[in-house]
Each structure stands twice: as structure tokens, then as C-alpha cells.
Enzyme design. Structure first.
Site, short mmCIF file in Angstrom:
data_model
loop_
_atom_site.label_atom_id
_atom_site.label_comp_id
_atom_site.label_asym_id
_atom_site.label_seq_id
_atom_site.Cartn_x
_atom_site.Cartn_y
_atom_site.Cartn_z
N HIS A 9 0.82 -1.21 0.00
CA HIS A 9 0.00 0.00 0.00
C HIS A 9 0.86 1.27 0.00
O HIS A 9 2.01 1.26 0.41
CB HIS A 9 -0.93 0.02 1.21
CG HIS A 9 -0.21 0.10 2.53
ND1 HIS A 9 0.31 1.27 3.05
CD2 HIS A 9 0.11 -0.87 3.42
CE1 HIS A 9 0.90 1.03 4.19
NE2 HIS A 9 0.80 -0.26 4.44
N ASN A 15 2.85 5.77 8.77
CA ASN A 15 4.16 5.68 8.13
C ASN A 15 4.83 7.04 8.19
O ASN A 15 6.00 7.17 8.56
CB ASN A 15 4.05 5.27 6.65
CG ASN A 15 3.60 3.85 6.41
OD1 ASN A 15 2.93 3.58 5.42
ND2 ASN A 15 3.95 2.91 7.28
N GLY A 22 0.65 -1.73 12.31
CA GLY A 22 0.03 -3.04 12.49
C GLY A 22 -1.40 -3.09 12.00
O GLY A 22 -1.70 -2.72 10.86
N ARG A 58 -6.00 1.15 4.35
CA ARG A 58 -4.91 1.68 3.53
C ARG A 58 -4.60 0.80 2.34
O ARG A 58 -4.23 1.30 1.27
CB ARG A 58 -3.66 1.92 4.39
CG ARG A 58 -3.11 0.70 5.12
CD ARG A 58 -2.10 1.15 6.19
NE ARG A 58 -1.42 0.07 6.89
CZ ARG A 58 -1.87 -0.51 7.99
NH1 ARG A 58 -3.05 -0.15 8.50
NH2 ARG A 58 -1.16 -1.46 8.59
N GLU A 84 -1.49 -6.59 7.71
CA GLU A 84 -0.14 -6.32 8.19
C GLU A 84 0.16 -7.14 9.44
O GLU A 84 -0.75 -7.60 10.14
CB GLU A 84 0.02 -4.81 8.46
CG GLU A 84 1.36 -4.37 9.02
CD GLU A 84 2.55 -4.72 8.14
OE1 GLU A 84 2.87 -5.93 8.00
OE2 GLU A 84 3.18 -3.79 7.60
N HIS A 154 0.49 -5.48 2.44
CA HIS A 154 1.32 -4.75 3.40
C HIS A 154 2.77 -5.21 3.35
O HIS A 154 3.07 -6.26 2.78
CB HIS A 154 0.74 -4.95 4.80
CG HIS A 154 -0.67 -4.51 4.91
ND1 HIS A 154 -1.03 -3.26 5.32
CD2 HIS A 154 -1.84 -5.16 4.62
CE1 HIS A 154 -2.36 -3.14 5.28
NE2 HIS A 154 -2.87 -4.29 4.86
#
Length: 201
Positions: A9, A15, A22, A58, A84, A154
Site C-alpha cells: 500500500h 508511516n 500493524g 490503507r 499487516e 502490506h
């Protein structure tokens, strides 16, 4: 020869803020939106039969923007197996602050080792144990039928798949980094064997 494309993503809000994300559901940043659209540009002209993504916004947002830009309208399968890695007690914490509290070495082990999980979270080994059975059953199930498959997920769920496809040893996978929004294009035999790889940067 069936094609499998993996995309991490685009940049998410956490980020950008250097926080452990997570399973916390955070949106893309403007940069992440641009990365998703750029991935769509890079995949324009390619055809796929099906897309897979995680249960997290995301990844779903990235897939939607990618499809819109590339002119794709694919059936989409969402599954928690592609989520993720769960960072447990670290979720929401700033990575630099966490390193200051626990030490750089300990945080590096939690982040990058294959088998050591963060407190109450998943290691990459745990993530692979969740992701790979679904990959083998569903995604490779499509590949075996000759389908071209797009996966938008992810960093760690995709790293587990990369580890399986490229036969990366456990001691080398911590050094494998997947950039946000960059498609990895794999040519596969219908038995799932790796025939070729291209990175669309």
C-alpha cells in the site's frame, strides 16, 4: 504463463509519523494517494482476472486508486490473512521514542528479526504462518487455473509471500525491504514455481 503482481500500500498517516501501525486502521497520506496512482500508471495496459487485499483501509484504498488509474474493474477478495503484521503493544508508538525507551538493538530485533515478536504481537514468522496458507490455497489456486492475480497488501504480509516465492532464507528476509506503491511482477508456472521477476520502479 500466469502473472502475480504484489503491491505494498501507499504511504499511510502513521508511516509518515514514524509510528508502529500493524492492524490499526489508518488512511493514506497525500503522498500515499499519489503512490497508489503511480502504481496504477505502471500497471496500465496489463490485465488481471482477480484482485486480493487485506481488511485494512490503507490497502483497500490503494487498490481502489490503482484500479481507477489503470482502468481496471476487478473482482476483489478481502481477507484478514493478508493484514499487516500485528505489532501488539507497540501499535501507535513512535518508533524513535520506542528505541529511546527500550534501546535500538531491542527495537531492531522486534522490527526486523524473523522469529522474535514484539510484546503481545506477531513476528514475521507468525505473519507468514497466517498469510501463506491463504496464499497457497486461494492465490496460488487462481494461478494454477492460469489466472493473472493482483495483490495489494502490506510490507510484512507481502514479505512473507516474497520469502516463499523467491525461497529467501530466514536469516536474509530481515534485509528485504518493499517500497510503498512499487509493483513486483512475478511470472509463475501454473505449479506456482518462479519463472521471472520485474520491479516496476
Amino acid at each position: 504463463m500466469p502473472t502475480l503482481v504484489l503491491v505494498r500500500h501507499g504511504q499511510s498517516l502513521w508511516n509518515l509519523e514514524n509510528r508502529f501501525t500493524g492492524w490499526v486502521d489508518v488512511p493514506l497520506t497525500e503522498t500515499g494517494i499519489a503512490e497508489a496512482r503511480l502504481a496504477g500508471e505502471r500497471l496500465r495496459g496489463r490485465s488481471f482476472d482477480v484482485a486480493y487485499t487485506s481488511r485494512l483501509t490503507r490497502a483497500q484504498q490503494t487498490l481502489s486508486l490503482l484500479q481507477e488509474t489503470a482502468g481496471l474493474q476487478l473482482p476483489v477478495i478481502q481477507d484478514e490473512a493478508l493484514n499487516e503484521r500485528h505489532y501488539g503493544d507497540l501499535q501507535g508508538l513512535n518508533k524513535a521514542d520506542t528505541a529511546a525507551r527500550y534501546g535500538d538493538e531491542q527495537v531492531h530485533i522486534w522490527r526486523r528479526s524473523f522469529a522474535t515478536p514484539p510484546p503481545n504481537g506477531e513476528s514475521l514468522k507468525d505473519t507468514a504462518a497466517r498469510t501463506l496458507p491463504f496464499f497457497e490455497r486461494a492465490i496460488l489456486g487462481d494461478i494454477r487455473q492460469g489466472k493473472d492475480v493482483l495483490v495489494v497488501a502490506h510490507g510484512n504480509s507481502n514479505r512473507a509471500i516474497v520469502m516463499r516465492l523467491e525461497d529467501v532464507p530466514e536469516d536474509e528476509i530481515p534485509g528485504v525491504e518493499l517500497a510503498t506503491g512499487v509493483p513486483l511482477v512475478y511470472g509463475l508456472g501454473e505449479d506456482g514455481s518462479l519463472q521471472g521477476k520485474t520491479i516496476l520502479e
